[in-house]
Design a protein around this motif. Structure first.
Motif, short mmCIF file in Angstrom:
data_model
loop_
_atom_site.label_atom_id
_atom_site.label_comp_id
_atom_site.label_asym_id
_atom_site.label_seq_id
_atom_site.Cartn_x
_atom_site.Cartn_y
_atom_site.Cartn_z
N PHE A 130 0.88 -1.21 -0.05
CA PHE A 130 0.01 -0.02 0.02
C PHE A 130 0.89 1.05 0.10
CE2 PHE A 130 -1.87 -3.27 2.40
CZ PHE A 130 -2.95 -3.76 1.72
N ALA A 131 2.05 1.03 0.48
CA ALA A 131 2.90 2.36 0.79
C ALA A 131 3.39 3.12 -0.47
CB ALA A 131 4.10 2.00 1.45
N ALA A 132 3.33 2.08 -1.62
CA ALA A 132 3.41 2.91 -3.12
C ALA A 132 2.60 3.79 -3.47
CB ALA A 132 3.88 1.74 -4.05
N ALA A 133 1.58 3.55 -3.13
CA ALA A 133 0.29 4.46 -3.49
C ALA A 133 0.42 5.92 -2.65
CB ALA A 133 -1.08 4.05 -3.28
N TYR A 134 1.27 6.08 -1.80
CA TYR A 134 1.36 7.27 -1.17
C TYR A 134 2.60 8.24 -1.71
CZ TYR A 134 -2.10 5.62 2.35
OH TYR A 134 -3.43 5.27 3.04
N GLY A 135 3.36 7.63 -2.33
CA GLY A 135 4.71 8.16 -2.79
C GLY A 135 5.52 9.08 -1.91
N MET A 136 5.27 8.45 -0.52
CA MET A 136 6.22 9.41 0.52
C MET A 136 7.55 8.82 1.10
SD MET A 136 4.52 12.37 1.69
CE MET A 136 4.88 12.23 3.17
N ASP A 137 8.37 9.63 1.40
CA ASP A 137 9.55 8.87 2.14
C ASP A 137 9.14 9.43 3.80
OD1 ASP A 137 11.90 8.51 3.41
OD2 ASP A 137 13.10 9.10 1.90
N PHE A 138 8.58 8.54 4.24
CA PHE A 138 7.86 8.95 5.37
C PHE A 138 9.10 9.02 6.74
CE2 PHE A 138 4.39 6.60 3.86
CZ PHE A 138 3.31 7.54 3.98
#
Length: 385
Positions: free
Chosen positions: A360-368
């Motif tokens: 799911f992380a890929a959909a956010y496009g964020m380097d958290f």
């Protein structure tokens, strides 16, 4: 046979899926970790330590060409809880994603740093003589395993040398086998897993993050103290440091061993109070709890790391604390939990989050992690003026 009455019940994810949840399930699972796993209470003391409130800060931070603010950070980083202390005074406190002031949110791996702190208590009380004592000297169940040559220091610095994969996306990795055993509440299951692991490198020769090592460390602390981790934490730190709420350790099975390295539950302000306890060198009121020099050693880089290769961006690892390039000690947990303690600036920052995980992380496009580091820098800038 009479069917049970149709009473309202809370539906929760399965324990074995705790590290694999979609974003829709993370907040409810993290807020109800005590209902998913077996637990043991860490008792607060009779007199909570007051936290005074100072003028609220409004940190700004930079990501690329954009200058962002507090609301951006809370939204972009899926933050459930945020608190900033400066010299023991609250300068910022926020709640979201269903978190409240009384919610005991999951610590994830931040509790590793808390459990390792109990080794300092064991030294102060004379329950162990040094960090060079071997694991098998205190845990007969691990005699004859790879842990025969492993010392307490090796466990705290993630350098046991045992084979371990911390790959959360692989259901057959050691960390997910560990997680499934805990989810299934198998008595002795985790220790049996740890006993089965072969050596992969000489103890002390390399850093390799291993949640199982901290589980073993928790078992060792319980053995030398003659009581559970929750009991030691209650009497030695939670009470004296003036925590406002009961917390809990999760257990490997019903009434079993506390899990020293993950999934405990603590309210936001008590996360911050623990950071303040570390900031004040392990002294609570007028009582020294940790040996003199313990915090300095815990915050020393026992292993130097490349920030580009660590999930947090640390450049060192101490006694179960990540060491930030700015020298701060940071307890870091899965999906965005962190306790940042900067002794040089007198600052404590706690963030409790629900970072989405693969796929799911890929959909956010964020380097958290980078977002959090940038926000920490913004907090430092505004506090130091």
């Amino acid at each position: 046979m009479t069917a049970p009455l149709a009473e309202p019940r809370l539906h929760l994810p399965a324990g074995e899926d705790f590290l694999l949840l979609p974003p829709t399930q993370q907040p409810v699972a993290y807020a109800h970790v005590g209902s998913i796993f077996a637990t043991r209470t860490i008792h607060r003391g009779a007199r909570p330590r007051p936290l005074l409130r100072g003028p609220e800060i409004a940190p700004r931070y930079r990501r690329g060409n954009a200058v962002l603010g507090l609301e951006d950070f809370l939204r972009r980083s899926q933050v459930a809880g945020l608190i900033v202390l400066q010299d023991g005074v609250i300068r910022l406190e926020r709640y979201g994603l269903g978190l409240t002031e009384t919610t005991r949110w999951t610590t994830m791996s931040t509790v590793k740093s808390l459990t390792a702190t109990l080794v300092g208590v064991a030294l102060a009380e004379g329950r162990i003589g040094s960090l060079e004592e071997t694991v098998s000297a205190h845990l007969p169940a691990l005699r004859g395993s790879a842990y025969d040559a492993v010392t307490i220091r090796h466990l705290m610095t993630m350098s046991s040398g045992v084979r371990w994969s911390e790959d959360y996306t692989d259901r057959q990795s050691e960390v997910n086998r560990y997680s499934k055993s805990i989810g299934d509440k198998v008595p002795g299951g985790v220790l049996a897993l740890m006993r089965s692991l072969p050596p992969e490198a000489p103890p002390g020769s390399r850093f390799a993050y291993c949640t199982g090592d901290t589980y073993v460390l928790g078992c060792l602390v319980s053995a030398v103290m003659g009581e559970g981790l929750a009991a030691t934490m209650s009497r030695a730190i939670w009470g004296p440091a003036g925590m406002e709420a009961d917390a809990f350790y999760t257990l490997e099975s019903e009434d079993g061993q506390e899990i020293g390295g993950s999934r405990a539950g603590i309210v936001l302000r008590d996360f911050a109070r623990f950071g303040q306890f570390i900031l004040e060198d392990g002294i609570a009121g007028d009582r020294r709890i940790l040996p003199e020099g313990w915090v300095a050693q815990a915050g020393t880089r026992h292993f130097a790391l490349d920030p580009a290769t660590t999930s947090y961006g640390a450049d060192g690892y101490g006694y179960s604390w990540w060491i930030d390039p700015d020298g701060a000690m940071v307890a870091v947990g899965f999906a965005g939990q962190s306790l940042y303690v900067n002794r040089a600036t007198g600052t404590v920052i706690v963030t409790l989050s629900c970072w989405p995980q693969p796929p799911f992380a890929a959909a956010y496009g964020m380097d958290f992690p980078a977002e959090r580091r940038a926000f920490h820098a913004g907090v430092r800038d505004v506090l130091l003026g």
